[in-house]
Design a protein around this motif. Structure first.
Motif, PDB file in Angstrom:
ATOM      1  N   SER A  43       6.017   7.994  -9.608  1.00 44.96           N
ATOM      2  CA  SER A  43       5.285   6.928  -9.783  1.00 44.96           C
ATOM      3  C   SER A  43       5.006   6.195  -8.320  1.00 44.96           C
ATOM      4  O   SER A  43       3.882   5.191  -8.272  1.00 44.96           O
ATOM      5  N   GLN A  44       5.862   6.443  -7.471  1.00 46.35           N
ATOM      6  CA  GLN A  44       5.572   5.734  -5.922  1.00 46.35           C
ATOM      7  C   GLN A  44       4.695   6.432  -4.968  1.00 46.35           C
ATOM      8  O   GLN A  44       5.080   7.752  -5.138  1.00 46.35           O
ATOM      9  N   SER A  45       4.019   6.021  -4.381  1.00 47.11           N
ATOM     10  CA  SER A  45       3.177   6.463  -3.182  1.00 47.11           C
ATOM     11  C   SER A  45       4.232   6.307  -1.847  1.00 47.11           C
ATOM     12  O   SER A  45       4.155   7.325  -1.166  1.00 47.11           O
ATOM     13  N   SER A  46       4.922   5.326  -1.700  1.00 49.89           N
ATOM     14  CA  SER A  46       5.855   5.320  -0.647  1.00 49.89           C
ATOM     15  C   SER A  46       6.734   4.134  -1.156  1.00 49.89           C
ATOM     16  O   SER A  46       6.624   3.591  -1.872  1.00 49.89           O
ATOM     17  N   ALA A  47       8.010   4.050  -0.244  1.00 51.47           N
ATOM     18  CA  ALA A  47       8.974   2.910  -0.447  1.00 51.47           C
ATOM     19  C   ALA A  47       8.176   1.819  -0.268  1.00 51.47           C
ATOM     20  O   ALA A  47       7.612   1.549   0.924  1.00 51.47           O
ATOM     21  N   GLY A  48       8.341   0.698  -1.222  1.00 47.96           N
ATOM     22  CA  GLY A  48       8.032  -0.411  -1.190  1.00 47.96           C
ATOM     23  C   GLY A  48       6.613  -0.658  -1.407  1.00 47.96           C
ATOM     24  O   GLY A  48       5.848  -1.675  -1.260  1.00 47.96           O
ATOM     25  N   SER A  49       5.975   0.430  -1.795  1.00 49.45           N
ATOM     26  CA  SER A  49       4.361   0.320  -2.020  1.00 49.45           C
ATOM     27  C   SER A  49       4.201   0.498  -3.511  1.00 49.45           C
ATOM     28  O   SER A  49       4.790   1.505  -4.208  1.00 49.45           O
ATOM     29  N   SER A  50       3.425  -0.323  -4.246  1.00 47.44           N
ATOM     30  CA  SER A  50       3.087  -0.278  -5.763  1.00 47.44           C
ATOM     31  C   SER A  50       1.886   0.390  -5.903  1.00 47.44           C
ATOM     32  O   SER A  50       1.286   0.691  -6.782  1.00 47.44           O
ATOM     33  N   SER A  51       0.900   0.676  -4.708  1.00 44.97           N
ATOM     34  CA  SER A  51      -0.574   1.378  -5.072  1.00 44.97           C
ATOM     35  C   SER A  51      -0.114   3.061  -5.341  1.00 44.97           C
ATOM     36  O   SER A  51       0.955   3.559  -5.199  1.00 44.97           O
ATOM     37  N   GLU A  52      -0.942   3.098  -6.277  1.00 42.59           N
ATOM     38  CA  GLU A  52      -1.045   4.566  -6.855  1.00 42.59           C
ATOM     39  C   GLU A  52      -1.447   5.633  -5.854  1.00 42.59           C
ATOM     40  O   GLU A  52      -2.306   5.576  -4.924  1.00 42.59           O
ATOM     41  N   LYS A  53      -0.497   6.759  -5.738  1.00 43.62           N
ATOM     42  CA  LYS A  53      -0.895   7.723  -4.982  1.00 43.62           C
ATOM     43  C   LYS A  53      -2.182   8.552  -5.275  1.00 43.62           C
ATOM     44  O   LYS A  53      -2.603   8.575  -6.421  1.00 43.62           O
ATOM     45  N   PRO A  54      -2.860   8.872  -4.159  1.00 41.95           N
ATOM     46  CA  PRO A  54      -4.213   9.691  -4.447  1.00 41.95           C
ATOM     47  C   PRO A  54      -3.785  10.914  -5.136  1.00 41.95           C
ATOM     48  O   PRO A  54      -2.748  11.497  -5.356  1.00 41.95           O
ATOM     49  N   TYR A  55      -4.752  11.438  -6.314  1.00 39.87           N
ATOM     50  CA  TYR A  55      -4.559  12.603  -7.090  1.00 39.87           C
ATOM     51  C   TYR A  55      -4.684  13.826  -6.156  1.00 39.87           C
ATOM     52  O   TYR A  55      -5.857  13.974  -5.341  1.00 39.87           O
ATOM     53  N   TYR A  56      -3.865  14.745  -6.182  1.00 40.33           N
ATOM     54  CA  TYR A  56      -3.762  15.977  -5.147  1.00 40.33           C
ATOM     55  C   TYR A  56      -3.688  16.900  -6.320  1.00 40.33           C
ATOM     56  O   TYR A  56      -2.913  17.223  -7.000  1.00 40.33           O
ATOM     57  N   ILE A  57      -4.877  17.931  -6.073  1.00 41.07           N
ATOM     58  CA  ILE A  57      -4.850  19.209  -7.046  1.00 41.07           C
ATOM     59  C   ILE A  57      -5.316  20.226  -5.980  1.00 41.07           C
ATOM     60  O   ILE A  57      -5.962  20.249  -5.061  1.00 41.07           O
ATOM     61  N   THR A  58      -4.744  21.657  -6.494  1.00 42.72           N
ATOM     62  CA  THR A  58      -4.775  22.508  -5.338  1.00 42.72           C
ATOM     63  C   THR A  58      -5.558  23.975  -6.400  1.00 42.72           C
ATOM     64  O   THR A  58      -5.045  24.302  -7.496  1.00 42.72           O
ATOM     65  N   THR A  59      -6.093  24.780  -5.715  1.00 42.92           N
ATOM     66  CA  THR A  59      -6.156  26.227  -6.093  1.00 42.92           C
ATOM     67  C   THR A  59      -5.127  26.782  -5.508  1.00 42.92           C
ATOM     68  O   THR A  59      -4.613  26.446  -4.541  1.00 42.92           O
ATOM     69  N   VAL A  81     -13.682  21.026 -11.182  1.00 46.97           N
ATOM     70  CA  VAL A  81     -13.998  20.149 -12.500  1.00 46.97           C
ATOM     71  C   VAL A  81     -12.990  19.017 -12.623  1.00 46.97           C
ATOM     72  O   VAL A  81     -13.139  17.973 -13.016  1.00 46.97           O
ATOM     73  N   ILE A  82     -11.599  19.517 -12.628  1.00 46.20           N
ATOM     74  CA  ILE A  82     -10.640  18.374 -12.929  1.00 46.20           C
ATOM     75  C   ILE A  82     -10.575  17.470 -11.954  1.00 46.20           C
ATOM     76  O   ILE A  82     -10.258  16.263 -12.231  1.00 46.20           O
ATOM     77  N   LYS A  83     -10.906  17.799 -10.639  1.00 50.62           N
ATOM     78  CA  LYS A  83     -10.840  16.647  -9.764  1.00 50.62           C
ATOM     79  C   LYS A  83     -11.966  15.809  -9.805  1.00 50.62           C
ATOM     80  O   LYS A  83     -11.895  14.615  -9.847  1.00 50.62           O
ATOM     81  N   ARG A  84     -13.233  16.258 -10.298  1.00 49.07           N
ATOM     82  CA  ARG A  84     -14.391  15.372 -10.263  1.00 49.07           C
ATOM     83  C   ARG A  84     -14.160  14.480 -11.404  1.00 49.07           C
ATOM     84  O   ARG A  84     -14.715  13.388 -11.766  1.00 49.07           O
ATOM     85  N   TRP A  85     -13.474  15.052 -12.630  1.00 49.70           N
ATOM     86  CA  TRP A  85     -13.010  14.300 -13.815  1.00 49.70           C
ATOM     87  C   TRP A  85     -12.205  12.860 -13.283  1.00 49.70           C
ATOM     88  O   TRP A  85     -12.380  11.933 -13.594  1.00 49.70           O
ATOM     89  N   GLN A  86     -11.381  13.282 -12.525  1.00 56.28           N
ATOM     90  CA  GLN A  86     -10.298  12.280 -11.998  1.00 56.28           C
ATOM     91  C   GLN A  86     -11.307  11.053 -11.286  1.00 56.28           C
ATOM     92  O   GLN A  86     -11.020  10.057 -11.540  1.00 56.28           O
ATOM     93  N   GLN A  87     -12.054  11.661 -10.683  1.00 57.02           N
ATOM     94  CA  GLN A  87     -12.921  10.737  -9.923  1.00 57.02           C
ATOM     95  C   GLN A  87     -13.895  10.025 -10.779  1.00 57.02           C
ATOM     96  O   GLN A  87     -14.024   8.774 -10.339  1.00 57.02           O
ATOM     97  N   ILE A  88     -14.576  10.436 -11.867  1.00 57.58           N
ATOM     98  CA  ILE A  88     -15.197   9.523 -12.499  1.00 57.58           C
ATOM     99  C   ILE A  88     -14.365   8.674 -13.391  1.00 57.58           C
ATOM    100  O   ILE A  88     -15.071   7.683 -14.056  1.00 57.58           O
ATOM    101  N   LYS A  89     -13.028   8.977 -13.267  1.00 60.34           N
ATOM    102  CA  LYS A  89     -12.159   8.003 -14.043  1.00 60.34           C
ATOM    103  C   LYS A  89     -12.000   6.921 -13.170  1.00 60.34           C
ATOM    104  O   LYS A  89     -10.993   5.976 -13.638  1.00 60.34           O
ATOM    105  N   GLY A  90     -12.285   6.923 -12.045  1.00 61.01           N
ATOM    106  CA  GLY A  90     -11.868   5.716 -10.929  1.00 61.01           C
ATOM    107  C   GLY A  90     -10.789   6.271 -10.083  1.00 61.01           C
ATOM    108  O   GLY A  90     -10.484   5.122  -9.290  1.00 61.01           O
TER     109      GLY A  90
END
Length: 664
Positions: A43-59, A81-90
């Motif tokens: 759930s951590q994007s980096s040490a000391g950071s509480s911001s959410e890591k970007p969603y990363y999806i691969t083929t 489609v899964i990437k775009r779904w994440q995007q319209i979820k914000g």
């Protein structure tokens, strides 16, 4: 939250890293520090950071030994489609795709075509780039394993595996002999090989029991990755994360391989036999195994080796939130890949989606049978959004999927032209003689007039018909989101189809074309109530269909007057947006809209949609309407009221009765 930290390696023997003098250039951050790694949390994007890591999806990266086919297009689209779904979820989301260009199969294919390997790869990789563009794939990265930045990362990973892993957990040198398959680029254990006959020559050969591809016995000096030493760590990941691989039977398949077939992995090939690949930086006589090279691509574009070197740093996009793969490469991604990541001291990917393959009219696609679908031709024939819709609608995680023009034609006419397109034109673009508009209806809602009307009439049984869409408007968007979050695009599309089919039924039942003829404020309010509910169904459907049909959904929302900043999932709720709508068509006679200018125009293959159904509809509904699209809309309404099976039976019986009456 998945518990996918590299702490699973803690059950393995620990020792000081083996740092050879020849690898002195490896930065200190590249050296495995298991204590630091264990503190990493997904759930951590980096040490000391509480911001959410970007969603990363691969083929998976696609092998360039041949031109792309419909299966490649499907993999790209479902990932997109899964990437775009994440995007319209914000969420901020990134997608990686690309081409796999090393290995013996490429080397042989290039020679067969009289080309140098790099030239051969350039030609075929460009075909995949063209498909990405034609399919409207919103990838952020397109990687080629022949790119220099990737080869540099492979070299860094290789030296780390050689010199910076705990003792007995890194690479070791030895002699290997076994059954090797050039087509699959891997060795198979004895129990997964069987005798066979080559169909072209009648020659006795040995083949893989998994793929039926020919294998050959090879003995050579090689480097090994001690995969067997990671068995307990891998099983620990599987135990702690039961939903790590979807669907569940693929996870069981991978677990079975770990428990019953695990062997140390030969990870180099002699350069004398294979020189088309990344060479061992310390021994040019050895070429790094193509699968090790290929799997590392996911790290390359996540910044490993260039922006960060260990789990102690901000890893940016890593770990991948989801990796989309085909069933034929399950073992490489869910066994080899996590083991390599554990060896590097890095968190493993948070999930895998393993899909099935496409058949042509229920027959396996094969060049020899001449039934391989060219995806570029398919896009040109149907348009990319209808094709994306079909691929996602007919997708299955449990069985192979069937592709045919007849299937696409049926879906196009019934679900796109009639269920979406015709509904839109009935509600938002009524005939010139009909005076209503979505703008007037939405304005009445915004002013509170519709709520007053609903409060007054909601309890009346006589008015129940006008409230019959309420439950569907409330339930279907929630159900759609649940299915999309579970990666079941087919089930998700079914929810939208049913919402709009119910809306078609609602329009047929309430007959706004009759309501508009009534006089008085009360009747006008009832009309606006019907138009508003129908418009809300279209607006919500348009928002939710954006990942699947980005262009067509955008056209629909534009035509409804929905603002660009109100197209995220949070607005896919009835009443959430009270500031949209368009004026009605002028009452004066206007030029009739050409069917070619509609959202879903006729296609050259429309006559393949379902001739029998069309004939049944024509006979059964001829007395009601001669318009083919209105007949299809009436079919949708009947299905919503009676169920699909009952309607099919009724149409068949009506058709038989009328034909029999004519003949007698």
């Amino acid at each position: 939250m998945l518990s996918l930290r590299p702490r699973a390696i803690s059950g393995l023997r620990r020792a000081q890293p083996r740092l050879a003098s020849s690898s002195g250039w490896i930065c200190s951050g590249c050296r495995t520090n298991f204590a630091a790694v264990q503190r990493w949390n997904s759930s951590q994007s980096s040490a000391g950071s509480s911001s959410e890591k970007p969603y990363y999806i691969t083929t998976p990266i696609f092998y360039v030994n041949a031109a792309p086919h419909i299966g490649h297009l499907y993999t790209m689209v479902v990932t997109d489609v899964i990437k775009r779904w994440q995007q319209i979820k914000g969420k901020e989301a990134f997608m990686c795709t690309g081409t796999d260009e090393h290995g013996m199969k490429i080397q042989r294919a290039a020679t067969k075509n009289g080309m140098e390997p790099k030239e051969f790869c350039d030609v075929n990789s460009n075909k995949f780039r063209e498909l990405v563009a034609a399919a409207n794939i919103s990838n952020d990265f397109f990687i080629r394993t022949t790119d220099q930045d990737h080869k540099d990362v492979v070299a860094q990973v290789w030296l780390h595996l050689k010199h910076a892993t705990p003792e007995s957990l890194g690479l070791y040198k030895g002699s290997h002999e076994g059954w090797y398959c050039v087509s699959d680029e891997c060795f198979y254990p004895e129990d997964l090989v069987r005798p066979s006959i080559a169909p072209q020559t009648g020659k006795k050969i040995m083949v893989s029991t998994e793929t039926d591809n020919e294998v050959e016995w090879i003995k050579e000096e090689t480097w090994f990755f001690p995969l067997t030493k990671y068995k307990d760590a891998l099983l620990k990941i599987y135990d702690e994360n039961p939903g790590w691989i979807k669907p569940a039977h693929r996870m069981a398949e991978a677990r079975d391989w770990i428990e019953n077939h695990l062997e140390d992995l030969s990870v180099t090939r002699p350069a004398s036999r294979l020189n088309w690949g990344v060479a061992d930086p310390e021994d040019k006589s050895q070429t790094i195994y193509v699968w090790v090279d290929a799997l590392i691509n996911y790290l390359t574009k996540a910044g490993y080796g260039s922006k960060w070197h260990s789990a102690k740093e901000d890893m940016g996009l890593w770990p991948a939130n989801l990796q989309v793969i085909g069933k034929d490469i399950l073992r490489f991604h869910t066994i080899y890949w996590p083991a390599l990541l554990l060896a590097l001291g890095l968190p493993v990917s948070q999930g895998f989606l393993c899909h099935n393959h496409w058949t042509m009219s229920n027959r396996k696609m094969s060049k020899s049978l001449g039934n391989v679908v060219n995806p570029i031709f398919a896009i040109q024939r149907w348009g990319i959004d209808p094709l994306r819709y079909f691929l996602m609608r007919n997708a299955s995680l449990h069985k192979d999927m069937s592709y045919s023009n007849q299937l696409i034609g049926t879906v196009y006419v019934k679900e796109l032209q009639a269920n979406i397109g015709n509904l839109f034109y009935r509600i938002a673009k009524p005939k010139a003689s009909v005076r209503w508009s979505t703008l007037e209806a939405v304005t009445a809602y915004r002013n509170g007039d519709l709520n007053v009307w609903a409060n007054k009439h909601g309890a009346n049984d006589a008015d129940a018909m006008y409230f019959s869409l309420e439950g569907h408007l409330a339930e279907k968007p929630v159900a759609f989101a649940k299915e999309m979050d579970d990666y079941d695009t087919s089930a998700a599309i079914r929810e939208i189809f049913e919402l709009l089919r119910e809306t078609n039924r609602y329009v047929s039942d309430t007959k706004p074309w009759d309501l508009v003829k009534l006089q008085g404020a009360e009747s006008r309010m009832l009309l606006n109530w019907v138009i508003y509910n129908s418009a809300e169904a279209l607006r919500i459907a348009g928002i939710l269909l954006q990942p699947i049909m980005p262009t067509k959904a955008s056209e629909l929302l534009d035509a409804l007057g929905v603002r660009p900043d109100r197209r995220s999932v949070e607005f896919a709720v009835k009443g959430k947006d009270a500031d949209y709508g368009t004026e009605s068509t002028p009452a004066e006679p206007a030029p009739r809209m050409s069917k070619w200018d509609t959202i879903f125009p006729p296609t050259p293959s429309a006559d393949l949609s379902d001739d029998e159904l069309s004939e049944h509809l024509r006979v059964a509904l001829l007395d009601k309407t001669r318009n083919k699209m209105n007949q299809m809309a009436e079919l949708l309404a009947m299905e919503a009221r009676m169920g699909e099976e009952a309607v099919a039976k009724l149409l068949a019986e009506t058709h038989a009765a009328k034909v029999g009456a004519r003949q007698s």
